[in-house]
Design a protein around this motif. Structure first.
Motif, PDB file in Angstrom:
ATOM      1  N   GLU A 134       0.765  -1.215   0.041  1.00  0.00           N
ATOM      2  CA  GLU A 134       0.044   0.019   0.032  1.00  0.00           C
ATOM      3  C   GLU A 134       0.879   1.381  -0.024  1.00  0.00           C
ATOM      4  N   ARG A 181       2.735   1.539  -3.346  1.00  0.00           N
ATOM      5  CA  ARG A 181       1.594   1.585  -4.452  1.00  0.00           C
ATOM      6  C   ARG A 181       1.862   2.693  -5.676  1.00  0.00           C
ATOM      7  N   ASP A 188      -7.755  -3.765  -8.002  1.00  0.00           N
ATOM      8  CA  ASP A 188      -7.921  -3.887  -6.616  1.00  0.00           C
ATOM      9  C   ASP A 188      -8.732  -5.118  -6.334  1.00  0.00           C
TER      10      ASP A 188
END
Length: 153
Positions: free
Chosen positions: A54, A57, A70
């Motif tokens: 995350e 990303r 996702d």
């Protein structure tokens, strides 16, 4: 606490989302159970990987020309759907048991009472006391004979 319960609550334990009592129970279990301690380490590694993904990303999106889908939303929706189905099946089975259990119990008691009355009318229990006394006499005689034969050896 059982291992299955500890493993089920492990994500909440890692994220620190538990009550102090529950956290303490899980911590004590993990300290005494090598399998759950190993499970905790693996879960922490997986959590760190997800957190790291995350954080990075944006960097990955710049490097990779392909859009990374996702999947979390779809997976979580499917898990919720499965969990809802499981709850519905459990509730229906429980409600059916509650509804029929008292009726079934009274039916069994009523049937037992009717059979007892019927057997009494036919005189089945009339000589029961004599039969028990007779069996008791035979057993006493065989036990006495057996003890006397054991003592002579």
């Amino acid at each position: 606490m059982k291992c299955a319960t500890v493993k089920e609550w492990m994500p909440h334990y890692i994220d620190g989302l538990m009550t102090p009592e529950m956290e303490r129970s899980i911590r004590l279990h993990i300290e005494s159970c090598p399998d759950c301690a190993e499970w905790l380490e693996e879960a922490r590694e997986m959590s760190a990987m997800w957190t790291d993904m995350e954080v990075h990303r944006d960097i990955l999106e710049d490097i990779l020309p392909v859009d990374i889908p996702d999947l979390a939303g779809g997976v979580m929706a499917h898990i919720e759907q499965l969990e809802t189905g499981r709850r519905e099946r459990t509730v229906k089975a429980t409600m059916a048991r509650r509804r029929f259990a008292p009726k079934t119990a009274w039916m069994h008691y009523g049937l037992a009472a009717c059979l007892t009355f019927l057997l009494m009318q036919f005189g089945v229990f009339e000589n029961l006391a004599y039969g028990i006394t007779e069996i008791n006499g035979h057993v006493s005689t065989s036990v006495t004979t057996w003890f006397h034969s054991e003592g002579h050896k």
